[in-house]
Design a protein around this motif. Structure first.
Motif, short mmCIF file in Angstrom:
data_model
loop_
_atom_site.label_atom_id
_atom_site.label_comp_id
_atom_site.label_asym_id
_atom_site.label_seq_id
_atom_site.Cartn_x
_atom_site.Cartn_y
_atom_site.Cartn_z
N UNK A 1 15.13 27.30 35.77
CA UNK A 1 16.00 28.13 34.93
C UNK A 1 16.65 29.18 35.83
N UNK A 2 17.94 29.01 36.07
CA UNK A 2 18.68 29.90 36.96
C UNK A 2 19.73 30.66 36.17
N UNK A 3 19.78 31.97 36.39
CA UNK A 3 20.87 32.75 35.80
C UNK A 3 22.14 32.46 36.61
N UNK A 4 23.19 32.01 35.93
CA UNK A 4 24.43 31.65 36.62
C UNK A 4 25.60 32.54 36.22
N UNK A 5 25.44 33.30 35.17
CA UNK A 5 26.37 34.36 34.78
C UNK A 5 25.52 35.36 34.02
N UNK A 6 26.04 36.55 33.83
CA UNK A 6 25.20 37.57 33.21
C UNK A 6 24.68 37.10 31.85
N UNK A 7 23.39 37.00 31.75
CA UNK A 7 22.77 36.61 30.49
C UNK A 7 22.95 35.14 30.15
N UNK A 8 23.45 34.35 31.10
CA UNK A 8 23.68 32.93 30.85
C UNK A 8 22.95 32.11 31.91
N UNK A 9 22.27 31.09 31.45
CA UNK A 9 21.32 30.40 32.30
C UNK A 9 21.64 28.91 32.37
N UNK A 10 21.32 28.34 33.52
CA UNK A 10 21.37 26.89 33.71
C UNK A 10 19.94 26.38 33.63
N UNK A 11 19.73 25.30 32.88
CA UNK A 11 18.37 24.77 32.68
C UNK A 11 18.36 23.34 33.21
N UNK A 12 17.52 23.12 34.22
CA UNK A 12 17.54 21.86 34.96
C UNK A 12 16.11 21.31 35.03
N UNK A 13 15.91 20.04 34.68
CA UNK A 13 14.57 19.47 34.82
C UNK A 13 14.25 19.19 36.29
N UNK A 14 12.97 19.29 36.62
CA UNK A 14 12.57 18.98 37.99
C UNK A 14 12.83 17.53 38.31
N UNK A 15 12.67 16.67 37.32
CA UNK A 15 12.96 15.25 37.49
C UNK A 15 13.56 14.74 36.19
N UNK A 16 14.53 13.85 36.32
CA UNK A 16 15.21 13.34 35.13
C UNK A 16 15.18 11.82 35.11
N UNK A 17 13.98 11.30 34.98
CA UNK A 17 13.81 9.86 34.75
C UNK A 17 14.60 9.02 35.76
N UNK A 18 14.45 9.37 37.01
CA UNK A 18 15.04 8.55 38.05
C UNK A 18 16.47 8.86 38.38
N UNK A 19 17.06 9.84 37.74
CA UNK A 19 18.43 10.19 38.07
C UNK A 19 18.51 10.63 39.54
N UNK A 20 19.52 10.12 40.23
CA UNK A 20 19.67 10.46 41.64
C UNK A 20 20.39 11.78 41.85
N UNK A 21 20.98 12.29 40.82
CA UNK A 21 21.68 13.56 40.95
C UNK A 21 21.08 14.56 39.97
N UNK A 22 21.09 15.84 40.33
CA UNK A 22 20.52 16.84 39.43
C UNK A 22 21.27 16.86 38.09
N UNK A 23 20.52 16.91 37.04
CA UNK A 23 21.11 16.98 35.71
C UNK A 23 20.75 18.33 35.09
N UNK A 24 21.60 18.76 34.21
CA UNK A 24 21.37 20.04 33.54
C UNK A 24 21.47 19.85 32.04
N UNK A 25 20.77 20.71 31.33
CA UNK A 25 20.82 20.70 29.88
C UNK A 25 22.25 21.01 29.43
N UNK A 26 22.80 20.16 28.56
CA UNK A 26 24.22 20.28 28.19
C UNK A 26 24.38 20.19 26.68
#
Lengths: 280, 534
Positions: free
Chosen positions: B483-508
């Motif tokens: 969970x990274x803050x990417x703008x004031x009070x706004x966060x990016x939420x990313x799983x450590x692993x996403x079922x074999x995805x080769x690229x990082x995925x984020x909650x959308x």
């Protein structure tokens, strides 16, 4: 040239949009007041006289026209937004709630044979059991409704908007739009398999959606038609015809729905056609 | 000093976490990444290394040590600039204590186990003669992304913060006879970076090296030209004492100094620095990493995520993440209106007025009130606080928060899908976010587990790369969240692993009522979330 609905006198689809706006304004304010607005800068007496003249010449309010009868065997999704604008819609069936539990139970009841399998034609009729019957003439207010078999008709419709307004369809037909389920169906004809797409819908109010018999989306409780409110998991549209069904459940007030597919980049999907004619 | 996550969690509930492991350091160099590890060095050569940017351990001292080094990666080389060393051979007596040299060493790897690990001497790149208005210490290296020119700032309170140009191929001074630019005064530990048309000069002001009595704080100015002038938010030139605050002491930590930018890609920026005194570590000087955000063209120090119970609301849609179960109105609710006739837009414009629920209770919420709390909301207006009674009068007594234990008897026992909905303070909408024991971390934070408050039901990535709530937490990578803050009070939420995805995925937030995982797009509000107290 478009074949307009029975209550329309307009000649083109473009004019229908104007009529929609005019009719909406007419519903919210008396025609005289609406027409008098441009005269506001003139003298009061002249304005009143002109308003009276305008009032006498004002046309009768017209019901909004957003639906037309389909022309041609297929229709592409709307260029702007990829909306699916051609549907078969069944007359409303009685319902009793918008919660997840109630909606899930009621939309999956079989009200008539072939409810979940057949592709009807415009004007096809079915008989739904245990539906509230119209009140008998002279029945006292509060008299419990009687229930029985009711004949329902399928309507083929093209909407001129991104959404299909069920109130626009059924109010002129004197059908209820409160505490009802609307079953709708259309066919998505694909030239090849299209993987990694998503069905994206909005509905007023609750709705459940199936593609080729698989339930993809359920929205519950009172809600308005928000574009892409409900979105499915990633799916594959198969080559040929895909059957898209939905049950829209309304409690009261406005009722409508919209649907489209999104591609793997979340952009509106094109490259397929919509038809109401099942392949042989 | 070993700090376990469990102990920290118990002691610092709802507080930010300091980094874990061995993090004692003073004047850390900019944290850099090399062959899967993060590295920094401090005054005296204190080496720290980490596999994930969260848990740190002692590393290996470089060829040369000195005061406040800085490291920059360009091409296949890592250049380290150190206040220490000097020209070869005997030197004449120094006219004052302020004669100093900044020297450079370089290596193709920072990993002592690598065959490319070998420090080479690059010689003197800047100096002060002891009489001039400068003291050549505290180097900060900066590669201009717009011109690919390499610059070095240096200096302290004695005289100016200065700027000289280096050769990006060799790391050496481009023209040893060139006159340095004077950029600023009243600071030390300077560094620079470029973002969105602005050059930013950061320096540390205040006193150092006195533990909790240190007033260190990081200040900044900006300029359209790398050579300045650097003005602060009031328009005051830093060479005349200006400087806008980026960060000073907060919570349990005092004295922030030695800024270093970490560009983590995909629009995610963090910065490394040290606290002069971490009160939870007995006042030790420790490494820290924080998000770097921007507001109106100015950097802002963001926050590392703090554990707690939250609503997770989409910036894009305003709807909130929930476990897809039948919600129960808090306190039982009441029937409500039967329809959505008041809705705006063309879809609703032709509709009739909304109708009240009919005698059979068929309103929109009619059935929702039939659950365990159905009776709690009835009898509106009977109490003293009821506001006059009637259907809008309430019960007259406070309604307690809804707990999962009150409503979970109707929840499925197994996996449950995830969706989004209007936030109505219901139990399936409240998420407890806490560090995952032994889950590792990322720069600045541990990985978190996200559970329905009061339960062990865990947010996870399903095999189809869609979201699901599992019955319990097992610690699998698909259940760990960054969970990274990417703008004031706004966060990016990313799983450590996403079922074999080769690229990082984020909650959308793909739909108003639907969330999924997608490739992160920093420009899209779909992937920004407000994590709010419930």
């Amino acid at each position: 040239m478009i074949t307009l609905r029975r209550y329309s006198t307009l000649a083109t689809a473009a004019l229908a949009g104007c009529a929609f706006v005019a009719a909406a304004a007419a519903q919210s304010a008396p025609p005289a007041a609406h027409k008098a607005a441009p005269a506001a800068a003139k003298s009061a007496s002249a304005g009143k006289a002109e308003a009276a003249k305008s009032a006498s010449a004002a046309p009768a309010p017209k019901f909004p026209v957003t639906l037309v009868k389909p022309v041609g065997p297929t229709k592409a999704p709307r260029l702007a937004g990829g909306w699916i604008q051609r549907w078969l819609v069944l007359d409303p069936i009685s319902s009793s709630g918008l919660t997840q539990k109630v909606v899930q139970e009621e939309v999956k009841k079989e009200y008539f044979p072939g409810q979940f399998t057949t592709i009807p034609k415009d004007g096809d009729k079915v008989t739904a059991a245990h539906q509230p019957l119209p009140a008998a003439p002279g029945a006292a207010r509060g008299t419990p409704p009687q229930y029985g078999d009711v004949e329902l008709t399928w309507h083929a419709e093209d909407t001129l908007d991104y959404n299909l307004n069920l109130y626009h369809l059924f109010f002129p037909l004197k059908k209820p739009t409160t505490n009802v389920i609307f079953y709708v169906v259309t066919l998505i004809d694909c030239p090849q398999d299209i993987p990694n797409v998503r069905l994206a819908i909005g509905s007023n109010a609750a709705s459940v959606w199936w593609l080729n018999g698989e339930e993809l989306i359920g929205l519950y409780n009172d809600r308005q038609t928000v574009q892409d409110d409900g979105v499915s998991k990633r799916i594959t549209l198969r080559k040929g015809q895909n059957i898209l069904r939905a049950a829209i459940v309304n409690a009261g007030g406005a009722t409508d729905f919209c649907a489209r597919f999104l591609d793997e980049h979340d952009k509106p999907l094109h490259g397929y056609t919509i038809t109401l004619n099942p392949e042989k | 000093m070993a700090f376990t996550l469990a102990a920290m969690a118990a002691a610092t509930a709802s507080m930010a976490f300091a980094l874990d492991g061995q993090i004692t350091i003073h004047d850390p160099s900019t944290v850099v990444f090399c062959d899967g590890k993060y590295y920094t060095w401090g005054t005296g050569g204190t080496p720290l290394v980490s596999d994930d940017g969260w848990t740190w351990r002692a590393g290996t001292r470089p060829l040369r040590t000195g005061a406040a080094p800085d490291v920059i990666h360009i091409g296949d080389k890592y250049f380290m600039y150190i206040a220490g060393g000097g020209p070869p051979g005997p030197q004449p007596p120094a006219p004052s204590q302020y004669r100093a040299y900044i020297t450079m060493i370089w290596s193709k790897s920072l990993d002592p186990q690598s065959p490319d690990y070998k420090w080479n001497d690059g010689g003197v790149v800047a100096s002060s003669n002891g009489l001039e208005d400068s003291w050549a210490i505290d180097p900060g290296a900066f590669l201009d992304p717009t011109t690919h020119r390499l610059w070095l700032t240096y200096g302290t309170y004695v005289g100016y913060i200065r700027l000289v140009e280096l050769d990006p191929k060799t790391g050496k001074r481009l023209d040893p006879n060139s006159k340095p630019y004077n950029l600023s005064i009243n600071g030390e530990a300077s560094d620079m970076f470029y973002h969105d048309g602005w050059y930013y000069l950061l320096q540390t002001r205040g006193s150092c090296c006195a533990s909790s009595n240190s007033g260190y704080n990081i200040r900044m100015g900006r300029s359209r030209k790398v050579t300045g002038p650097y003005l602060d938010n009031d328009g005051t030139d830093m060479i005349e004492g200006g400087g806008k605050l980026l960060i000073t002491g907060d919570e349990r930590r005092i004295g922030a100094g030695h800024f270093g930018l970490m560009d983590l890609g995909q629009g995610v920026y963090k910065f490394s620095f040290h606290w002069e005194a971490d009160l939870d570590r007995g006042g030790a000087s420790v490494l820290e990493i924080r998000p770097l955000l921007f507001r109106n063209g100015w950097p802002v120090a963001g926050e590392n995520f703090k554990e707690g119970t939250y609503e997770i609301q989409s910036v894009r849609t305003g709807t909130s993440l929930e476990m897809a179960v039948e919600g129960q109105p808090v306190g039982g609710g009441r029937g409500g209106r039967g329809g959505g006739g008041a809705g705006r837009g063309r879809g609703a414009a032709g509709g009739p007025p909304a109708q009240a629920p009919d005698a059979a209770g068929r309103g929109a919420q009619a059935d929702a009130g039939r659950g365990a709390q159905a009776d709690a909301g009835r009898g509106g207006g009977r109490g003293p606080g009821g506001g006059g009674g009637g259907m809008f009068g309430g019960s007259g007594t406070p309604i307690p928060d809804q707990q999962a234990s009150q409503v979970d008897s109707n929840w499925p026992a197994g996996e449950v899908p995830v969706r989004m909905a209007n936030y109505m303070l219901q139990a399936q909408q409240k998420w407890t976010i806490a560090p995952a024991p032994n889950g590792g971390g990322y720069p600045g934070s541990p990985y978190f587990k996200i559970t329905i408050a009061g339960t062990d039901r865990t947010l996870a990535v399903g095999p189809d790369q869609e979201l699901v709530v599992l019955p319990s937490f097992s610690g699998a990578p698909e259940q760990l969240w960054r969970i990274d803050e990417v703008a004031e009070g706004e966060w990016r939420i990313v799983p450590k692993s996403a079922a074999g995805s080769k690229e990082p995925l984020a909650l959308s937030a793909l739909g108003a009522s639907f969330a999924t995982l997608e490739k992160y797009d920093p420009s899209s509000e779909k992937m920004r979330w407000q994590i709010k107290l419930p």
